[in-house]
Design a protein around this motif. Structure first.
Motif, PDB file in Angstrom:
ATOM      1  N   ASP A  70     -27.146 -28.754 -24.134  1.00 56.39           N
ATOM      2  CA  ASP A  70     -27.995 -28.122 -23.134  1.00 56.39           C
ATOM      3  C   ASP A  70     -27.466 -28.514 -21.754  1.00 56.39           C
ATOM      4  O   ASP A  70     -26.814 -29.543 -21.586  1.00 56.39           O
ATOM      5  CB  ASP A  70     -29.468 -28.510 -23.320  1.00 56.39           C
ATOM      6  CG  ASP A  70     -29.718 -29.971 -23.062  1.00 56.39           C
ATOM      7  OD1 ASP A  70     -29.891 -30.349 -21.889  1.00 56.39           O
ATOM      8  OD2 ASP A  70     -29.739 -30.734 -24.045  1.00 56.39           O
ATOM      9  N   GLN A  71     -27.715 -27.673 -20.780  1.00 55.72           N
ATOM     10  CA  GLN A  71     -27.130 -27.850 -19.449  1.00 55.72           C
ATOM     11  C   GLN A  71     -27.498 -29.185 -18.811  1.00 55.72           C
ATOM     12  O   GLN A  71     -26.667 -29.842 -18.201  1.00 55.72           O
ATOM     13  CB  GLN A  71     -27.547 -26.691 -18.546  1.00 55.72           C
ATOM     14  CG  GLN A  71     -26.645 -26.505 -17.360  1.00 55.72           C
ATOM     15  CD  GLN A  71     -26.862 -25.153 -16.705  1.00 55.72           C
ATOM     16  OE1 GLN A  71     -27.982 -24.666 -16.644  1.00 55.72           O
ATOM     17  NE2 GLN A  71     -25.792 -24.572 -16.217  1.00 55.72           N
ATOM     18  N   ASN A 126     -29.447 -21.367 -25.739  1.00 59.36           N
ATOM     19  CA  ASN A 126     -29.697 -22.236 -24.598  1.00 59.36           C
ATOM     20  C   ASN A 126     -28.650 -23.350 -24.514  1.00 59.36           C
ATOM     21  O   ASN A 126     -28.985 -24.496 -24.299  1.00 59.36           O
ATOM     22  CB  ASN A 126     -31.107 -22.819 -24.726  1.00 59.36           C
ATOM     23  CG  ASN A 126     -31.531 -23.556 -23.490  1.00 59.36           C
ATOM     24  OD1 ASN A 126     -30.996 -23.356 -22.412  1.00 59.36           O
ATOM     25  ND2 ASN A 126     -32.499 -24.437 -23.639  1.00 59.36           N
ATOM     26  N   LYS A 127     -27.407 -23.014 -24.696  1.00 58.32           N
ATOM     27  CA  LYS A 127     -26.341 -24.005 -24.691  1.00 58.32           C
ATOM     28  C   LYS A 127     -25.413 -23.757 -23.507  1.00 58.32           C
ATOM     29  O   LYS A 127     -25.276 -22.652 -23.019  1.00 58.32           O
ATOM     30  CB  LYS A 127     -25.506 -23.943 -25.980  1.00 58.32           C
ATOM     31  CG  LYS A 127     -26.281 -24.268 -27.235  1.00 58.32           C
ATOM     32  CD  LYS A 127     -26.551 -25.731 -27.340  1.00 58.32           C
ATOM     33  CE  LYS A 127     -27.231 -26.049 -28.667  1.00 58.32           C
ATOM     34  NZ  LYS A 127     -27.698 -27.383 -28.739  1.00 58.32           N
ATOM     35  N   SER A 128     -24.766 -24.830 -23.096  1.00 56.32           N
ATOM     36  CA  SER A 128     -23.770 -24.764 -22.040  1.00 56.32           C
ATOM     37  C   SER A 128     -22.509 -25.452 -22.558  1.00 56.32           C
ATOM     38  O   SER A 128     -22.592 -26.463 -23.245  1.00 56.32           O
ATOM     39  CB  SER A 128     -24.284 -25.493 -20.789  1.00 56.32           C
ATOM     40  OG  SER A 128     -23.314 -25.471 -19.771  1.00 56.32           O
ATOM     41  N   THR A 143     -20.829 -20.094 -20.838  1.00 62.54           N
ATOM     42  CA  THR A 143     -22.030 -19.841 -21.612  1.00 62.54           C
ATOM     43  C   THR A 143     -21.604 -19.282 -22.961  1.00 62.54           C
ATOM     44  O   THR A 143     -21.019 -18.202 -23.024  1.00 62.54           O
ATOM     45  CB  THR A 143     -22.946 -18.833 -20.888  1.00 62.54           C
ATOM     46  OG1 THR A 143     -23.289 -19.376 -19.611  1.00 62.54           O
ATOM     47  CG2 THR A 143     -24.211 -18.572 -21.689  1.00 62.54           C
TER      48      THR A 143
END
Length: 106
Positions: A58-59, A2-4, A92
């Motif tokens: 995170d985004q 769940n990373k940006s 991503t």
């Protein structure tokens, strides 16, 4: 995952890269230190006027950077120092290795 990731490249006017860095420190450094994302502000080794900024988080945290009340002032001050508009890329991550183990914490 769940990373940006965000990658920004900036081209300072000749001889102005250090001044762009001072403006970044004035506005963004404390915010970044207190944020929940990894952030790297780098001077390009092969171009004396290029700055490369990389962030991973995170985004929502990444997007919040440009929503800070000081951000318009930061943009205004740096615009006179830049030779061209910055290029922003989002990605991503598909694989990550903790960087802290490689370069140490600062």
């Amino acid at each position: 995952m769940n990373k940006s990731a965000s990658l920004v490249t900036l081209k300072a006017k000749p001889g102005q890269r250090e001044e762009v860095g001072r403006v970044w420190e004035k506005y963004a450094r404390d915010y970044v230190r207190g944020s929940g994302f990894a952030f790297y502000y780098c001077f390009d080794d092969n171009d004396p006027d290029r700055i490369i900024v990389f962030g991973l988080g995170d985004q929502a945290s990444m997007q919040a950077f440009a929503q800070q009340p000081w951000f318009p002032d930061y943009q205004r001050e740096t615009s006179a120092l830049l030779a061209e508009p910055g290029e922003i890329r989002s990605a991503t991550p598909r694989f990550m290795k903790e960087a802290e183990a490689l370069i140490g914490s600062s």
